[in-house]
Design an enzyme around this catalytic site. Structure first.
Site, short mmCIF file in Angstrom:
data_model
loop_
_atom_site.label_atom_id
_atom_site.label_comp_id
_atom_site.label_asym_id
_atom_site.label_seq_id
_atom_site.Cartn_x
_atom_site.Cartn_y
_atom_site.Cartn_z
N ASP A 1 -31.94 47.38 -44.14
CA ASP A 1 -30.71 47.39 -44.94
C ASP A 1 -30.61 46.09 -45.73
O ASP A 1 -30.69 44.99 -45.16
CB ASP A 1 -29.51 47.53 -43.99
CG ASP A 1 -28.19 47.69 -44.71
OD1 ASP A 1 -28.19 48.28 -45.81
OD2 ASP A 1 -27.16 47.26 -44.15
N GLU B 1 -30.50 49.70 -55.22
CA GLU B 1 -29.05 49.55 -55.40
C GLU B 1 -28.74 49.06 -56.80
O GLU B 1 -29.44 48.18 -57.33
CB GLU B 1 -28.45 48.58 -54.37
CG GLU B 1 -26.95 48.40 -54.51
CD GLU B 1 -26.34 47.51 -53.43
OE1 GLU B 1 -25.31 46.87 -53.72
OE2 GLU B 1 -26.89 47.46 -52.32
N HIS C 1 -18.03 46.52 -48.46
CA HIS C 1 -18.43 46.15 -47.11
C HIS C 1 -17.21 45.65 -46.32
O HIS C 1 -16.25 45.14 -46.89
CB HIS C 1 -19.49 45.04 -47.14
CG HIS C 1 -20.81 45.49 -47.67
ND1 HIS C 1 -21.46 44.84 -48.70
CD2 HIS C 1 -21.60 46.53 -47.32
CE1 HIS C 1 -22.60 45.45 -48.95
NE2 HIS C 1 -22.70 46.49 -48.14
N GLY D 1 -20.51 50.84 -47.05
CA GLY D 1 -19.12 50.53 -46.76
C GLY D 1 -18.32 51.71 -46.27
O GLY D 1 -17.16 51.90 -46.66
N THR E 1 -17.02 52.29 -43.41
CA THR E 1 -15.90 51.94 -42.54
C THR E 1 -14.58 51.95 -43.31
O THR E 1 -14.43 51.25 -44.30
CB THR E 1 -16.10 50.54 -41.93
OG1 THR E 1 -17.25 50.56 -41.08
CG2 THR E 1 -14.89 50.12 -41.11
N ASN F 1 -23.46 54.46 -44.97
CA ASN F 1 -23.66 53.33 -44.06
C ASN F 1 -22.38 53.00 -43.29
O ASN F 1 -21.29 52.91 -43.88
CB ASN F 1 -24.09 52.10 -44.84
CG ASN F 1 -25.52 52.19 -45.34
OD1 ASN F 1 -26.13 53.25 -45.35
ND2 ASN F 1 -26.05 51.06 -45.78
#
Length: 283
Positions: free
Chosen positions: A82, A134, A179, A208, A210, A229
């Protein structure tokens, strides 16, 4: 079943309209928790390490731990780097046995990002390793919390060019995701995502995960997001549980009991993430 390339996992997810969750792991218990949860839910999974996490021991050690824990389990998984910061990061992880690598050149000018990704793809694909690129910055900070100097959302035209000229297998995009923990409820830019998906042929990646509401996660999946992720939610669950255990029993010296509590909390967070990704009973 068993160890796969990430391309195998996300190509199937892209076709069948679900996402494969990618969880950051950094020690035995995080690896155990993710693989146990994946087996229980019959879900494909990606175990990934930021380059700092991989270097904490070594890429070979990370791979050996994951493969050892997975042995005998009915799981389908990939091992992923990552946010590799340099070509050397990606090469070291390929040599260590990772089945996919990410090169993050998002802070560089587009031409330089493309040039470096071309080099990574040439090296990695020669040995069958998946490559993630990315373009656009995932919020204001990096995965490990450093403030980014250059912050911008993904431009669809630039995304198409980077994908076309490098030969990457999947592309991480910036559409309002970030993030860490969100200070306000995130609002993904679905119009931008639709534009990107219309011009980029490879599966798309959302960092990100979460804190993004389930309805937004699942809408993004229907629009081409095939890998998501999750890191902060696992770290928080694990460490909070360990902290509570030590507060209740500050004199304990039973290390395995302490870490087991953290693993149990991590598994619950991972289960929630897998269900959001609609990947349960897919393998």
């Amino acid at each position: 079943m068993g160890l796969c390339t990430m391309k195998e996992l996300i190509d199937k997810a892209h076709k069948e309209k679900y996402a494969v969750p990618a969880f950051n792991v950094c020690n035995l218990e995080t690896i155990q928790g993710i693989l146990e949860c994946a087996e229980e839910l019959h879900a494909p999974v990606i175990l990934q390490a930021h380059w700092l996490e991989a270097y904490y021991s070594s890429p070979k050690t990370v791979v050996a731990m994951i493969r050892s824990v997975a042995e005998g389990k009915n799981v389908q998984y990939a091992i992923h780097l990552d946010h590799g910061a340099t070509y050397e990061d990606t090469m070291r992880c390929v040599q260590g046995g990772f089945t996919s690598v990410m090169y993050d050149g998002s802070q560089l000018p587009l031409d330089e990002n493309i040039k470096n990704l071309q080099k990574v793809c040439e090296m990695a694909k020669a040995v069958g390793v998946t490559v993630e690129g990315e373009i656009g910055t995932i919020g204001q900070t990096s995965e490990m919390g450093e403030v980014l100097e250059r912050v911008y959302l993904t431009d669809p035209g630039e995304a198409a060019r980077l994908s076309r000229e490098t030969g990457i297998d999947c592309l991480a995009v910036a559409i309002g995701n970030a993030h860490g923990f969100y200070k306000q409820e995130p609002k993904l830019d679905f119009e931008r995502l639709a534009e990107i998906a219309s011009v980029v042929e490879v599966p798309l990646v959302l960092h990100g995960g979460t804190g993004i509401p389930c309805d937004q996660i699942q809408k993004a999946i229907t629009m081409g997001i095939s890998k998501i992720n999750f890191s902060s939610v696992l770290r928080k669950a694990f460490l909070s549980s360990v902290g509570e255990f030590l507060k209740e029993d500050p004199d304990t010296i039973e290390f395995m009991d302490v870490m087991r509590k953290g693993k149990e909390a991590l598994k619950e967070a991972a289960k929630n993430s897998m269900e959001m990704c609609m990947c349960c009973n897919r393998c």
